[in-house]
Motif scaffolding. Structure first.
Motif, PDB file in Angstrom:
ATOM      1  N   GLY A  28       7.523  30.700  41.102  1.00 33.38           N
ATOM      2  CA  GLY A  28       8.523  31.485  40.373  1.00 33.38           C
ATOM      3  C   GLY A  28       9.763  30.659  40.063  1.00 33.38           C
ATOM      4  O   GLY A  28      10.319  30.732  38.953  1.00 33.38           O
ATOM      5  N   SER A  29      10.216  29.832  41.031  1.00 30.98           N
ATOM      6  CA  SER A  29      11.436  29.045  40.782  1.00 30.98           C
ATOM      7  C   SER A  29      11.192  27.993  39.708  1.00 30.98           C
ATOM      8  O   SER A  29      12.080  27.701  38.901  1.00 30.98           O
ATOM      9  N   ALA A  30       9.984  27.431  39.667  1.00 27.32           N
ATOM     10  CA  ALA A  30       9.667  26.434  38.623  1.00 27.32           C
ATOM     11  C   ALA A  30       9.590  27.111  37.254  1.00 27.32           C
ATOM     12  O   ALA A  30      10.022  26.537  36.245  1.00 27.32           O
ATOM     13  N   ILE A  31       9.078  28.329  37.224  1.00 29.15           N
ATOM     14  CA  ILE A  31       9.002  29.066  35.948  1.00 29.15           C
ATOM     15  C   ILE A  31      10.413  29.392  35.455  1.00 29.15           C
ATOM     16  O   ILE A  31      10.721  29.246  34.266  1.00 29.15           O
ATOM     17  N   VAL A  32      11.284  29.795  36.369  1.00 35.37           N
ATOM     18  CA  VAL A  32      12.678  30.076  35.977  1.00 35.37           C
ATOM     19  C   VAL A  32      13.326  28.805  35.409  1.00 35.37           C
ATOM     20  O   VAL A  32      13.970  28.842  34.353  1.00 35.37           O
ATOM     21  N   ARG A  33      13.138  27.665  36.086  1.00 34.63           N
ATOM     22  CA  ARG A  33      13.707  26.397  35.567  1.00 34.63           C
ATOM     23  C   ARG A  33      13.190  26.110  34.166  1.00 34.63           C
ATOM     24  O   ARG A  33      13.945  25.762  33.267  1.00 34.63           O
ATOM     25  N   LYS A  34      11.879  26.288  33.988  1.00 37.57           N
ATOM     26  CA  LYS A  34      11.266  25.977  32.681  1.00 37.57           C
ATOM     27  C   LYS A  34      11.788  26.929  31.598  1.00 37.57           C
ATOM     28  O   LYS A  34      12.102  26.500  30.474  1.00 37.57           O
ATOM     29  N   LEU A  35      11.888  28.208  31.913  1.00 39.78           N
ATOM     30  CA  LEU A  35      12.371  29.182  30.920  1.00 39.78           C
ATOM     31  C   LEU A  35      13.829  28.875  30.559  1.00 39.78           C
ATOM     32  O   LEU A  35      14.213  28.924  29.385  1.00 39.78           O
ATOM     33  N   GLN A  36      14.625  28.550  31.581  1.00 37.09           N
ATOM     34  CA  GLN A  36      16.045  28.245  31.304  1.00 37.09           C
ATOM     35  C   GLN A  36      16.166  26.987  30.446  1.00 37.09           C
ATOM     36  O   GLN A  36      16.909  26.961  29.474  1.00 37.09           O
ATOM     37  N   LEU A  44       4.044  37.284  36.692  1.00 34.87           N
ATOM     38  CA  LEU A  44       3.856  37.769  38.066  1.00 34.87           C
ATOM     39  C   LEU A  44       3.536  36.604  39.003  1.00 34.87           C
ATOM     40  O   LEU A  44       2.381  36.184  39.126  1.00 34.87           O
ATOM     41  N   ALA A  45       4.597  36.083  39.639  1.00 39.39           N
ATOM     42  CA  ALA A  45       4.441  34.967  40.586  1.00 39.39           C
ATOM     43  C   ALA A  45       4.826  35.396  42.000  1.00 39.39           C
ATOM     44  O   ALA A  45       5.091  34.552  42.844  1.00 39.39           O
ATOM     45  N   ALA A  46       4.862  36.705  42.245  1.00 36.57           N
ATOM     46  CA  ALA A  46       5.121  37.201  43.606  1.00 36.57           C
ATOM     47  C   ALA A  46       3.786  37.527  44.250  1.00 36.57           C
ATOM     48  O   ALA A  46       2.944  38.194  43.629  1.00 36.57           O
ATOM     49  N   LEU A  55       2.598  23.305  36.205  1.00 34.63           N
ATOM     50  CA  LEU A  55       2.091  24.700  36.164  1.00 34.63           C
ATOM     51  C   LEU A  55       3.049  25.594  35.375  1.00 34.63           C
ATOM     52  O   LEU A  55       2.628  26.406  34.546  1.00 34.63           O
ATOM     53  N   ALA A  56       4.362  25.422  35.611  1.00 33.70           N
ATOM     54  CA  ALA A  56       5.348  26.256  34.919  1.00 33.70           C
ATOM     55  C   ALA A  56       5.260  26.012  33.409  1.00 33.70           C
ATOM     56  O   ALA A  56       5.326  26.954  32.602  1.00 33.70           O
ATOM     57  N   ASP A  57       5.093  24.757  33.038  1.00 31.49           N
ATOM     58  CA  ASP A  57       4.948  24.412  31.627  1.00 31.49           C
ATOM     59  C   ASP A  57       3.701  25.106  31.050  1.00 31.49           C
ATOM     60  O   ASP A  57       3.742  25.685  29.951  1.00 31.49           O
ATOM     61  N   ALA A  58       2.605  25.095  31.828  1.00 36.48           N
ATOM     62  CA  ALA A  58       1.370  25.747  31.365  1.00 36.48           C
ATOM     63  C   ALA A  58       1.554  27.261  31.250  1.00 36.48           C
ATOM     64  O   ALA A  58       1.015  27.888  30.331  1.00 36.48           O
ATOM     65  N   CYS A  59       2.331  27.856  32.152  1.00 43.72           N
ATOM     66  CA  CYS A  59       2.549  29.314  32.090  1.00 43.72           C
ATOM     67  C   CYS A  59       3.286  29.690  30.801  1.00 43.72           C
ATOM     68  O   CYS A  59       2.923  30.653  30.117  1.00 43.72           O
TER      69      CYS A  59
END
Ligand SMILES: NC(=O)C1=CN([C@@H]2O[C@H](COP(=O)(O)OP(=O)(O)OC[C@H]3O[C@@H](n4cnc5c(N)ncnc54)[C@H](OP(=O)(O)O)[C@@H]3O)[C@@H](O)[C@H]2O)C=CC1
Ligand SMILES: C[C@H]1O[C@H](OP(=O)(O)OP(=O)(O)OC[C@H]2O[C@@H](n3cnc4c(=O)[nH]c(N)nc43)[C@H](O)[C@@H]2O)[C@@H](O)[C@@H](O)C1=O
Length: 328
Positions: free
Chosen positions: A32-40, A77-79, A233-237
């Motif tokens: 989840g934290s990597a996805i947040v970094r990528k989205l930001q 959904l990364a929880a 993974l975050a990039d792939a999401c």
């Protein structure tokens, strides 16, 4: 009439909706934290984030109230209840029950509250223990699961099927990604309950700091594992949110596998521990090999970037700065 074929939909325009409300569930975890970094980094400005203590996703009525108040446009959904081989083997009831509860509550409330698209994350452990290698998406439900993590795997398989069922009955854009073994910043470094890579990083670090002569590593060292840095993974999401609206789940791997012995030698080198390895064969090996076939994702245009050596160095730097120094 309901689309009973489960056919693919046309992807929307996720990347152009930079102010859309996006709920990243599990935003303080590894993924989840990597996805947040990528989205930001990608310019998204309206992320909706809740810690576990602010919103317990196993509580159906709280999840329903949250969705009806916030009305997010997208959900990632990364929880989940996550852990390594020992945690999965020791707490099977938690791994099946908590994961079924979280994903059922979030997927159902997302659908009923008008979310446009949801990405569910599973894991490579959904595949049979002796699946063909590399494992294609079509290997799902073709054989018995690995016993050390079958409870978690059954919950994750139910999540994939729930996304598919809502797609068929409601023409709703719920997709699933299946990551291989992940590592990176914000991983869980618990000595027993974590995955192998953070467990070994911590053990080698502590052995070096204490001038220990040896480090114990679990199992025989022969199992093969495929590792992917969580930034990939975050990039792939984000890529899947933009480009993929298909019925079938999508494998997300690096294509590179190492034996646990090779991994232990690599971590030892990165950490700079100079003692020897001792193998504890009373601990389970788990599945012998789980290399995923990620050609479907590659054919859509996505490839990983971080090599395991670079990823390990970056993760060890993060560990030193954020775990070791904060304890001092
Ligand atoms: N790590 C890996 O190697 C792999 C992970 N995955 C998948 O990626 C996803 C994320 O895993 P990962 O980031 O590693 O896991 P983490 O344990 O690092 O993070 C999980 C997150 O979920 C939150 N969470 C757990 N239970 C609840 C709850 N009841 N209510 C609200 N929040 C909750 C946690 O919050 P808190 O810490 O506060 O409890 C945490 O932020 C999972 O679906 C997992 O299956 C797939 C393949 C490999
Ligand atoms: C991501 C994935 O993660 C889990 O599956 P796993 O790949 O078997 O997980 P693991 O990282 O814990 O172990 C990999 C291998 O490494 C060996 N090993 C050595 N020494 C340590 C050690 O110190 N800790 C751990 N945990 N393992 C060790 C260990 O014996 C095994 O052979 C599932 O829970 C599953 O749910 C899932 O999805």
């Amino acid at each position: 009439m309901a689309d009973t074929t489960g056919s693919d939909m046309k992807p929307g325009s996720f990347m152009s909706e930079k102010s859309a409300k996006i709920f990243v569930a599990g935003h303080r975890g590894l993924v989840g934290s990597a996805i947040v970094r990528k989205l930001q980094e990608s310019g998204f400005t309206n992320l909706i984030l809740r810690t576990h203590s602010e919103l317990d996703l196993t509580n159906q009525s709280d999840v329903e109230s949250f969705f009806s108040a916030e009305k997010p446009a997208y959900v990632i959904l990364a929880a989940a209840k996550v852990g390594g081989i020992h945690a999965n083997n020791t707490y099977p009831a938690d791994f099946i029950a908590v994961n079924l509860q979280i994903q059922t509550n979030v997927i159902h409330s997302a659908y009923t509250n008008g979310v446009k698209k949801l990405l569910f994350l599973g894991s490579s452990c959904i595949y049979p223990k002796f699946a063909p290698q590399p494992i294609p998406e079509s290997a799902l439900l073709t054989g018995p699961l690995e016993p050390t993590n079958e409870w978690y795997a059954i919950a994750k398989i139910a999540g994939i099927k729930m996304c598919q069922a809502y797609r068929i009955q409601h023409q709703w854009d719920a997709i699933s990604g299946m990551p291989t073994n992940l590592y990176g910043p914000n991983d869980n470094f618990h000595p027993e309950n974590s995955h192998v890579l953070p467990a070994l990083m911590r053990r080698f670090h502590e052995a070096k700091a204490n001038n220990a002569e040896e480090v114990v590593v679990w199992g025989s060292g022969s199992p093969l594992r495929e590792f992917l840095h969580v930034d990939d993974l975050a990039d792939a999401c984000v890529f899947l949110m933009e480009k993929y609206s298909g019925f079938e789940h999508v494998n997300v791997g690096s294509g590179v596998e190492v034996t646990i012995k090779e991994l232990a030698e690599l971590v030892k080198e990165v950490v700079g521990f100079e003692g020897k390895l001792v193998w504890d064969c009373t601990k389970p090996d788990g599945t012998p090999r789980k290399l995923m076939d990620s050609s479907k994702l590659a054919s859509l245009g996505w490839t990983p970037k971080v090599s395991i050596r670079d990823g390990l160095r970056q993760t060890y730097d993060w560990y030193l700065e954020n775990v070791v120094q904060k304890k001092q």
